[in-house]
Design an enzyme around this catalytic site. Structure first.
Site, PDB file in Angstrom:
ATOM      1  N   HIS A  27      32.528  37.979 116.738  1.00 48.37           N
ATOM      2  CA  HIS A  27      33.718  38.782 117.077  1.00 48.37           C
ATOM      3  C   HIS A  27      34.829  37.896 117.663  1.00 48.37           C
ATOM      4  O   HIS A  27      35.338  38.168 118.757  1.00 48.37           O
ATOM      5  CB  HIS A  27      33.345  39.913 118.049  1.00 48.37           C
TER       6      HIS A  27
ATOM      7  N   ARG B  97      35.830  46.557 112.340  1.00 48.55           N
ATOM      8  CA  ARG B  97      34.778  46.918 113.295  1.00 48.55           C
ATOM      9  C   ARG B  97      33.461  47.035 112.540  1.00 48.55           C
ATOM     10  O   ARG B  97      33.421  47.499 111.394  1.00 48.55           O
ATOM     11  CB  ARG B  97      35.094  48.259 113.980  1.00 48.55           C
TER      12      ARG B  97
HETATM   13  P1  NAP Z   1      47.104  49.037 112.719  1.00 41.68           P
HETATM   14  O1  NAP Z   1      48.392  48.315 112.795  1.00 41.68           O
HETATM   15  O2  NAP Z   1      46.960  50.300 113.494  1.00 41.68           O
HETATM   16  O3  NAP Z   1      46.826  49.320 111.172  1.00 41.68           O
HETATM   17  C1  NAP Z   1      45.761  50.097 110.744  1.00 41.68           C
HETATM   18  C2  NAP Z   1      45.811  50.223 109.240  1.00 41.68           C
HETATM   19  O4  NAP Z   1      44.638  50.931 108.802  1.00 41.68           O
HETATM   20  C3  NAP Z   1      47.012  51.020 108.729  1.00 41.68           C
HETATM   21  O5  NAP Z   1      47.507  50.466 107.545  1.00 41.68           O
HETATM   22  C4  NAP Z   1      46.413  52.406 108.436  1.00 41.68           C
HETATM   23  O6  NAP Z   1      47.058  53.132 107.413  1.00 41.68           O
HETATM   24  C5  NAP Z   1      45.032  52.012 107.974  1.00 41.68           C
HETATM   25  N1  NAP Z   1      44.116  53.150 108.134  1.00 41.68           N
HETATM   26  C6  NAP Z   1      43.722  53.760 109.268  1.00 41.68           C
HETATM   27  N2  NAP Z   1      42.903  54.796 109.017  1.00 41.68           N
HETATM   28  C7  NAP Z   1      42.779  54.843 107.672  1.00 41.68           C
HETATM   29  C8  NAP Z   1      42.074  55.682 106.784  1.00 41.68           C
HETATM   30  N3  NAP Z   1      41.340  56.718 107.233  1.00 41.68           N
HETATM   31  N4  NAP Z   1      42.183  55.454 105.460  1.00 41.68           N
HETATM   32  C9  NAP Z   1      42.929  54.437 104.991  1.00 41.68           C
HETATM   33  N5  NAP Z   1      43.633  53.580 105.791  1.00 41.68           N
HETATM   34  C10 NAP Z   1      43.551  53.788 107.104  1.00 41.68           C
HETATM   35  O7  NAP Z   1      45.906  48.114 113.175  1.00 41.68           O
HETATM   36  P2  NAP Z   1      45.863  46.517 113.234  1.00 41.68           P
HETATM   37  O8  NAP Z   1      46.624  46.005 114.396  1.00 41.68           O
HETATM   38  O9  NAP Z   1      46.218  45.982 111.909  1.00 41.68           O
HETATM   39  O10 NAP Z   1      44.316  46.277 113.568  1.00 41.68           O
HETATM   40  C11 NAP Z   1      43.294  46.778 112.740  1.00 41.68           C
HETATM   41  C12 NAP Z   1      41.947  46.646 113.417  1.00 41.68           C
HETATM   42  O11 NAP Z   1      41.521  45.305 113.404  1.00 41.68           O
HETATM   43  C13 NAP Z   1      41.880  47.034 114.881  1.00 41.68           C
HETATM   44  O12 NAP Z   1      41.835  48.422 115.058  1.00 41.68           O
HETATM   45  C14 NAP Z   1      40.602  46.368 115.322  1.00 41.68           C
HETATM   46  O13 NAP Z   1      39.504  47.237 115.116  1.00 41.68           O
HETATM   47  C15 NAP Z   1      40.477  45.167 114.387  1.00 41.68           C
HETATM   48  N6  NAP Z   1      40.645  43.881 115.086  1.00 41.68           N
HETATM   49  C16 NAP Z   1      39.608  43.013 115.064  1.00 41.68           C
HETATM   50  C17 NAP Z   1      39.735  41.791 115.681  1.00 41.68           C
HETATM   51  C18 NAP Z   1      38.626  40.783 115.622  1.00 41.68           C
HETATM   52  O14 NAP Z   1      38.686  39.756 116.289  1.00 41.68           O
HETATM   53  N7  NAP Z   1      37.623  40.997 114.813  1.00 41.68           N
HETATM   54  C19 NAP Z   1      40.934  41.454 116.346  1.00 41.68           C
HETATM   55  C20 NAP Z   1      41.955  42.366 116.358  1.00 41.68           C
HETATM   56  C21 NAP Z   1      41.805  43.597 115.720  1.00 41.68           C
HETATM   57  P3  NAP Z   1      48.607  53.611 107.574  1.00 41.68           P
HETATM   58  O15 NAP Z   1      49.424  52.341 107.558  1.00 41.68           O
HETATM   59  O16 NAP Z   1      48.837  54.431 106.365  1.00 41.68           O
HETATM   60  O17 NAP Z   1      48.692  54.339 108.865  1.00 41.68           O
HETATM   61  C1  GLV Z   2      39.595  42.800 118.933  1.00 42.35           C
HETATM   62  O1  GLV Z   2      38.604  43.116 118.369  1.00 42.35           O
HETATM   63  C2  GLV Z   2      40.741  43.656 119.088  1.00 42.35           C
HETATM   64  O2  GLV Z   2      40.637  44.833 118.727  1.00 42.35           O
HETATM   65  O3  GLV Z   2      41.770  43.182 119.596  1.00 42.35           O
END
Ligand code: NAP
Ligand code: GLV
Length: 319
Positions: free
Chosen positions: A282, A234
C-alpha cells in the site's frame, strides 16, 4: 468559539504533519491548540474546543468525542474507512486530500507497472534467475490497450502520463468523460465492453458499496485472455479468491497489487509467493505532509471563515 485542531491517526505519528503545518499556519498556537488523539485524553484540554479534526483512518467512534466539529479533513485520498464508521457525526463536512505530490507519485507507480507488464520485464526477471538468454516477441505499444477504472484526480493524471507512449487508452467511470484520445465508458451497462477491449487493466476507483467486489469471477473473465491487472484503488474491489483462480488457469497473465482485502497480508497468504503477483505494501502513493500542508492550511482558514472548503466528499456517492 471552538478553535483547536485534533490529529487522529492510529498509524502515522503526528509530528510529520504538525511540523509541516506550523510554518503555513502562523495564526495557530500549536502548543495550546493542536491535540493528538488519544494521547490528549491525559492532558488538560476540552474536547468541546476542537473545531477541526485532521484524520487518517481513525478508529470507529474516535470522532464522536468532539461535539463541536465544523469539518473533518482526511489526510489521504480514500475516505472509505471514515464513511464506514456508523458513528460519523451527522452533517459534518468531510474533506479529502487532493495534492500534486500524491497525484504525481500514483502516476509514477502506474506508468512503472504498465511498462513492466507491457515490456515483459516480469518474464525477463524470471529468465535471469533461470540463466535463460532469449528474446521474447514484443507487441507494439500502439496496439496495446490500457483501461483505467476511475477517471478522477488520479486516473486522469495517469492517462496524461501514459498517453505519450502511444497506448490505446480507455477509461471507465460513473459519468461520461471527454478526454482527448481516451475512449470513455461509463456505468455498469458499459463495463463488459470496456473490459473486453482491455489488455492492461488499472483500478483507481474509490471503495464504495458499488465498487466493492467489482472485479470478480464474472468481470475478470470478461478481460481478454492474457490480460494484466494493476490494483492501487482498494483491495476489496477485487475478489482475491477469484483473481487467484484466473491467474492459476492462465486467463490473467499477471497482477500488480498494492492494496489488499486484509492489510498487512497475513504471513501465510498464498499472495506473497504467487509467481504471477507483484506485491507492494500500500505504497503506490503516500501522502506528503510537506506538499499537502498549504492546501490543508487554506481549507482550515476557509472552514474557520465559514466558507465552503475545497475538495468536499459527496456523502451520496461516497467519494
Ligand atoms: P476521485 O477523484 O474521487 O475519482 C474517483 C473516480 O472513480 C471518478 O472518475 C468516478 O467517476 C469513479 N467512480 C466512482 N464510483 C464509480 C462507480 N460506481 N462506477 C464507475 N466509476 C466510479 O478519486 P481519486 O483521487 O482519483 O482516488 C481514487 C482512489 O484511489 C481513492 O479513493 C483511494 O481508494 C485510492 N488511492 C490509493 C492510493 C494507494 O497508495 N494505493 C493512494 C491514493 C488513493 P465520476 O468521475 O463519474 O464521478
Ligand atoms: C491512500 O491509500 C489514500 O487513499 O490516500
Amino acid at each position: 468559539m471552538p478553535s483547536a485542531l485534533v490529529y487522529i491517526s492510529p498509524e502515522d505519528p503526528a509530528e510529520r504533519w504538525r511540523d509541516a503545518l506550523v510554518p503555513v499556519l502562523p495564526e495557530v498556537n500549536f502548543t495550546s491548540d493542536f491535540h493528538v488523539w488519544p494521547d490528549c485524553k491525559d492532558t488538560q484540554y476540552d474536547p468541546e474546543d476542537v473545531d477541526i479534526a485532521l484524520v487518517w483512518r481513525p478508529k470507529p467512534g474516535d470522532l464522536k468525542h468532539f461535539p463541536n466539529l465544523k469539518a473533518v479533513i482526511n489526510l489521504g485520498a480514500g475516505v472509505d474507512t471514515i464513511l464506514a464508521d456508523e458513528t460519523y457525526p451527522k452533517g459534518v463536512p468531510l474533506v479529502r486530500l487532493i495534492d500534486p505530490a500524491l497525484t504525481r507519485h500514483m502516476s509514477e507507480f502506474i506508468v512503472h507497472r504498465v511498462l513492466h507488464f507491457h515490456r515483459k520485464f516480469h518474464v525477463y526477471d524470471q529468465m535471469q534467475r533461470d540463466h535463460d538468454w532469449r528474446e521474447l516477441i514484443q507487441e507494439d505499444t500502439l496496439q496495446k490497450r490500457v483501461g483505467i477504472m476511475g477517471l478522477g484526480t488520479l486516473g486522469t493524471d495517469a492517462v496524461r502520463h501514459l498517453a505519450p507512449f502511444g497506448f490505446q487508452i480507455a477509461g471507465w467511470s460513473r459519468t461520461e468523460k471527454r478526454i482527448n484520445g481516451v475512449q470513455s465508458f461509463f456505468g455498469l451497462d458499459n463495463l463488459k465492453e470496456f473490459l473486453a477491449r482491455t489488455d492492461i487493466l488499472i483500478c483507481l476507483l474509490p471503495l464504495t458499496p458499488e465498487t466493492h467486489g467489482i472485479l470478480n469471477a464474472e468481470t475478470l473473465s470478461q478481460l481478454p485472455k492474457g490480460a494484466y491487472v494493476i490494483n492501487s484503488g482498494r483491495g476489496l474491489q477485487i475478489d482475491q479468491e477469484n483473481l487467484l483462480v484466473e491467474l492459476d488457469n492462465g486467463h490473467i497473465a499477471g497482477a500488480a497489487l498494492d492494496v489488499f482485502c486484509t492489510e498487512p497480508i497475513p504471513k501465510n497468504s498464498p499472495i506473497w509467493d504467487h509467481p504471477k503477483i507483484i506485491v507492494t505494501p500500500h505504497i503506490a502513493s503516500l501522502s506528503s505532509a510537506q506538499s499537502a500542508a498549504q492546501n490543508i492550511a487554506e481549507n482550515i482558514r476557509r472552514i474557520r471563515r465559514g466558507e465552503t472548503p475545497n475538495d468536499l466528499v459527496d456523502f451520496n456517492t461516497g467519494y
